[in-house]
Design an enzyme around this catalytic site. Structure first.
Site, PDB file in Angstrom:
ATOM      1  N   LYS A  29     -23.868 -26.109  17.003  1.00  0.00           N
ATOM      2  CA  LYS A  29     -23.955 -26.003  15.541  1.00  0.00           C
ATOM      3  C   LYS A  29     -24.511 -24.638  15.117  1.00  0.00           C
ATOM      4  CE  LYS A  29     -26.258 -28.106  11.535  1.00  0.00           C
ATOM      5  NZ  LYS A  29     -27.161 -27.014  11.179  1.00  0.00           N
ATOM      6  N   ARG A 100     -21.875 -25.648   5.272  1.00  0.00           N
ATOM      7  CA  ARG A 100     -22.219 -24.357   4.687  1.00  0.00           C
ATOM      8  C   ARG A 100     -21.985 -23.181   5.615  1.00  0.00           C
ATOM      9  NH1 ARG A 100     -24.983 -23.936   0.207  1.00  0.00           N
ATOM     10  NH2 ARG A 100     -25.639 -21.881   0.905  1.00  0.00           N
ATOM     11  N   ASP A 124     -27.395 -28.332  -1.309  1.00  0.00           N
ATOM     12  CA  ASP A 124     -27.265 -29.539  -0.499  1.00  0.00           C
ATOM     13  C   ASP A 124     -28.576 -30.287  -0.425  1.00  0.00           C
ATOM     14  OD1 ASP A 124     -28.715 -28.377   1.450  1.00  0.00           O
ATOM     15  OD2 ASP A 124     -27.048 -28.045   2.823  1.00  0.00           O
TER      16      ASP A 124
HETATM   17  N1  EPU Z   1     -31.652 -17.757   0.729  1.00  0.00           N
HETATM   18  C1  EPU Z   1     -31.540 -17.112  -0.490  1.00  0.00           C
HETATM   19  N2  EPU Z   1     -30.498 -16.221  -0.642  1.00  0.00           N
HETATM   20  C2  EPU Z   1     -29.578 -15.977   0.339  1.00  0.00           C
HETATM   21  C3  EPU Z   1     -29.710 -16.652   1.581  1.00  0.00           C
HETATM   22  C4  EPU Z   1     -30.759 -17.542   1.741  1.00  0.00           C
HETATM   23  O1  EPU Z   1     -32.340 -17.291  -1.391  1.00  0.00           O
HETATM   24  O2  EPU Z   1     -28.677 -15.163   0.124  1.00  0.00           O
HETATM   25  C5  EPU Z   1     -32.763 -18.698   0.918  1.00  0.00           C
HETATM   26  C6  EPU Z   1     -32.247 -20.132   1.078  1.00  0.00           C
HETATM   27  O3  EPU Z   1     -32.042 -20.740  -0.165  1.00  0.00           O
HETATM   28  C7  EPU Z   1     -33.358 -20.775   1.883  1.00  0.00           C
HETATM   29  C8  EPU Z   1     -33.916 -19.622   2.738  1.00  0.00           C
HETATM   30  O4  EPU Z   1     -33.422 -18.418   2.139  1.00  0.00           O
HETATM   31  O5  EPU Z   1     -34.370 -21.222   1.022  1.00  0.00           O
HETATM   32  C9  EPU Z   1     -33.484 -19.671   4.189  1.00  0.00           C
HETATM   33  O6  EPU Z   1     -32.077 -19.683   4.284  1.00  0.00           O
HETATM   34  P1  EPU Z   1     -31.283 -19.081   5.534  1.00  0.00           P
HETATM   35  O7  EPU Z   1     -30.212 -18.208   4.994  1.00  0.00           O
HETATM   36  O8  EPU Z   1     -32.234 -18.517   6.526  1.00  0.00           O
HETATM   37  O9  EPU Z   1     -30.657 -20.405   6.137  1.00  0.00           O
HETATM   38  P2  EPU Z   1     -29.166 -20.673   6.547  1.00  0.00           P
HETATM   39  O10 EPU Z   1     -28.618 -19.512   7.271  1.00  0.00           O
HETATM   40  O11 EPU Z   1     -28.415 -21.197   5.390  1.00  0.00           O
HETATM   41  C10 EPU Z   1     -29.721 -21.591   8.931  1.00  0.00           C
HETATM   42  C11 EPU Z   1     -29.506 -22.881   9.678  1.00  0.00           C
HETATM   43  C12 EPU Z   1     -30.396 -23.960   9.119  1.00  0.00           C
HETATM   44  C13 EPU Z   1     -31.831 -23.489   9.243  1.00  0.00           C
HETATM   45  C14 EPU Z   1     -32.014 -22.141   8.504  1.00  0.00           C
HETATM   46  C15 EPU Z   1     -33.410 -21.555   8.631  1.00  0.00           C
HETATM   47  C16 EPU Z   1     -27.242 -22.857  10.421  1.00  0.00           C
HETATM   48  C17 EPU Z   1     -25.871 -23.394  10.283  1.00  0.00           C
HETATM   49  N3  EPU Z   1     -28.136 -23.298   9.558  1.00  0.00           N
HETATM   50  O12 EPU Z   1     -29.348 -21.861   7.589  1.00  0.00           O
HETATM   51  O13 EPU Z   1     -30.192 -25.104   9.925  1.00  0.00           O
HETATM   52  O14 EPU Z   1     -32.691 -24.445   8.668  1.00  0.00           O
HETATM   53  O15 EPU Z   1     -31.077 -21.180   9.030  1.00  0.00           O
HETATM   54  O16 EPU Z   1     -33.742 -21.390   9.963  1.00  0.00           O
HETATM   55  O17 EPU Z   1     -27.518 -22.052  11.304  1.00  0.00           O
HETATM   56  C18 EPU Z   1     -30.211 -27.386  10.438  1.00  0.00           C
HETATM   57  O18 EPU Z   1     -29.800 -27.063  11.552  1.00  0.00           O
HETATM   58  O19 EPU Z   1     -30.598 -28.543  10.150  1.00  0.00           O
HETATM   59  C19 EPU Z   1     -30.268 -26.368   9.395  1.00  0.00           C
HETATM   60  C20 EPU Z   1     -30.398 -26.656   8.115  1.00  0.00           C
END
Ligand code: EPU
Length: 423
Positions: A29, A100, A124
């Site tokens: 994932k 996502r 979400d």
């Molecule tokens: N954020 C912003 N603006 C952006 C991008 C992110 O404000 O342009 C905020 C988000 O709203 C959030 C925070 O930054 O509050 C962290 O988001 P991030 O972009 O780091 O998360 P992500 O890439 O969407 C991945 C994992 C998540 C994991 C997070 C943090 C995947 C597919 N998803 O999400 O995994 O929690 O990084 O480590 O890699 C899970 O596996 O259950 C899961 C949710």
């Protein structure tokens, strides 16, 4: 590839302490999906090993198929994708709305095709999950982006290296910007970059393809654009969230388990906390051994970007602390509404109060089995773990959320002695 996942339920009953050895599956994932998206940057065949099926990986394969990639699953752990054909750079809503991480195709498509049309994912169950940093970074590299009729429409003549400072070390934004930058003209520097192990893995994969990325795993990543990448074979690392879930299951149920295919450095902060709670965790030749022979002690936990305590462990940690001795304070600093599973846990007799981003967890001796609902992948895993120390039966509904990220969690828990069965 099928994307429909049957609604399902899992029944958990308390039982003996856990015992046995498990192999940690590859991180399909959170690493596999990202590397598959990045493979779009080259024309050729990429083979990915240690990539077991989980629902989110299947969605990414469907997205790639929709774009024009030829996908083949060779066996249970290996798949290959052929990106040679002309690509149609559009990720449809029906797939993006399922996962996502589909947004990870935006950077590679823009770099390869000069344009991309990707459905805008919504919020979400764990919070808002904005994309502003993805957008600002790509714009700094010369792309034009707009959101129109629910689609992100991006275009560029040629991406140009830029200096980008992220407001927050976002995993997804760092990944998208690295992928966009590897074939851009000149040098891109990403400051305040995410340092998660999955970023290091993605950069290592891209470097193997011929990219020039330095500093991945630190806060400053420097990418020197190259003309072309070539397709390679890659092997996924063990899934650290899966491994952490089993360590916590052992903490709740008690027992002595060995996990193979995982490294200490992938889980250091979790191990520090579990040891503070009273678990014994040792490094073995091929992984980790966890032993818990008494009720664990409370501890305070605050989620932070890596190397801090990962938010993805938080729900399982709350489940563990709900039966620990004493009161713990858990603070969620990454997502703005990741506590909804706590209402379900409280239906099982836990004593937890939430206030904004903080949860006060007063440990109880035992929980009481109940029908509960999984709202997201980690929430479902947390409820299942809680069921290991709940009198009677716990039935977790909407288990399909858990299957998005875990390889047969019920079967693998049962293989080390837990009384868990998919209904
Ligand atoms: N954020 C912003 N603006 C952006 C991008 C992110 O404000 O342009 C905020 C988000 O709203 C959030 C925070 O930054 O509050 C962290 O988001 P991030 O972009 O780091 O998360 P992500 O890439 O969407 C991945 C994992 C998540 C994991 C997070 C943090 C995947 C597919 N998803 O999400 O995994 O929690 O990084 O480590 O890699 C899970 O596996 O259950 C899961 C949710």
């Amino acid at each position: 590839m099928a994307t429909l996942v049957a609604m399902s339920q899992v029944r958990i009953r308390p039982g003996d302490p856990l015992s046995g050895t498990l192999r940690v599956p590859g991180a399909s994932k959170n690493s596999g999906c990202k590397q598959l998206a990045a493979a779009l940057l080259a024309r050729g065949t990429t083979t990915v090993t240690n990539a077991p099926t989980v629902a989110d990986l299947e969605v990414m394969l469907d997205v790639l198929t929709a774009i024009g990639v030829k996908v083949e699953r060779i066996n249970a752990d290996t798949l290959s994708i052929d990106t040679t054909a002309h690509l149609n750079p559009e990720a449809p809503y029906e797939l993006v709305s399922l996962m996502r991480a589909s947004i990870n195709v935006l950077g590679p498509l823009l770099a390869r095709c000069g344009e991309a049309r990707v459905a805008m994912p919504g919020g979400d169950n764990i919070g808002q999950r904005k994309l502003d940093m993805h957008f600002r970074g790509l714009e700094a590299m010369g792309a034009t982006l707009q959101v129109s009729h629910g689609f992100i429409e991006a275009s560029c003549k040629k991406l140009i290296g830029a200096r980008i400072t992220l407001d927050f070390p976002s995993v997804g934004a760092t990944e998208n910007l690295i992928s966009a930058a590897v074939t851009a003209d000149g040098v891109t520097v990403i400051e305040n970059a995410a340092r998660e192990p999955e970023i290091r893995d993605l950069a290592a994969f891209l470097n193997q393809m011929g990219a020039r990325i330095e500093g991945a795993g630190t806060s400053t990543i420097e990418i020197t654009g190259v003309d072309e990448l070539s397709s390679v074979n890659t092997e996924l690392c063990g899934d650290r969230i899966d491994a952490g879930t089993f360590l916590m299951a052992c903490g709740v149920a008690g027992g002595d388990i060995t996990l193979e295919g995982i490294r200490f450095d992938q889980l250091e902060m979790v191990i520090v906390k579990l040891r503070q709670m009273g678990m014994e965790i040792t490094v073995t030749d091929s992984g980790l051994r966890a032993q818990a022979d008494k009720r664990l002690k409370s501890v305070d936990v605050a989620t932070l970007p890596f190397p801090g305590f990962a938010t993805d462990f938080m729900p399982m940690t709350v489940a563990l602390l709900s039966v620990a001795d004493g009161t713990s304070i858990v603070s969620e600093n990454i997502f703005d509404s990741r506590f909804s599973f706590i209402d379900e846990l409280n239906r099982m007799g836990s004593d937890i109060r939430t206030e904004d981003r903080h949860a006060v967890v007063r440990g109880v001796e035992r929980l009481s089995g109940a029908p509960v609902r999984a709202f997201d992948v980690r929430a479902g895993a947390a409820l299942a773990i809680a069921g290991l120390r709940a009198e009677g039966e716990t039935i977790v509904h909407d288990w399909h959320h858990v299957d998005r990220g875990y390889v047969d969690l019920p079967g693998r828990l049962a293989s080390i002695g837990a009384d868990v069965i998919r209904l």
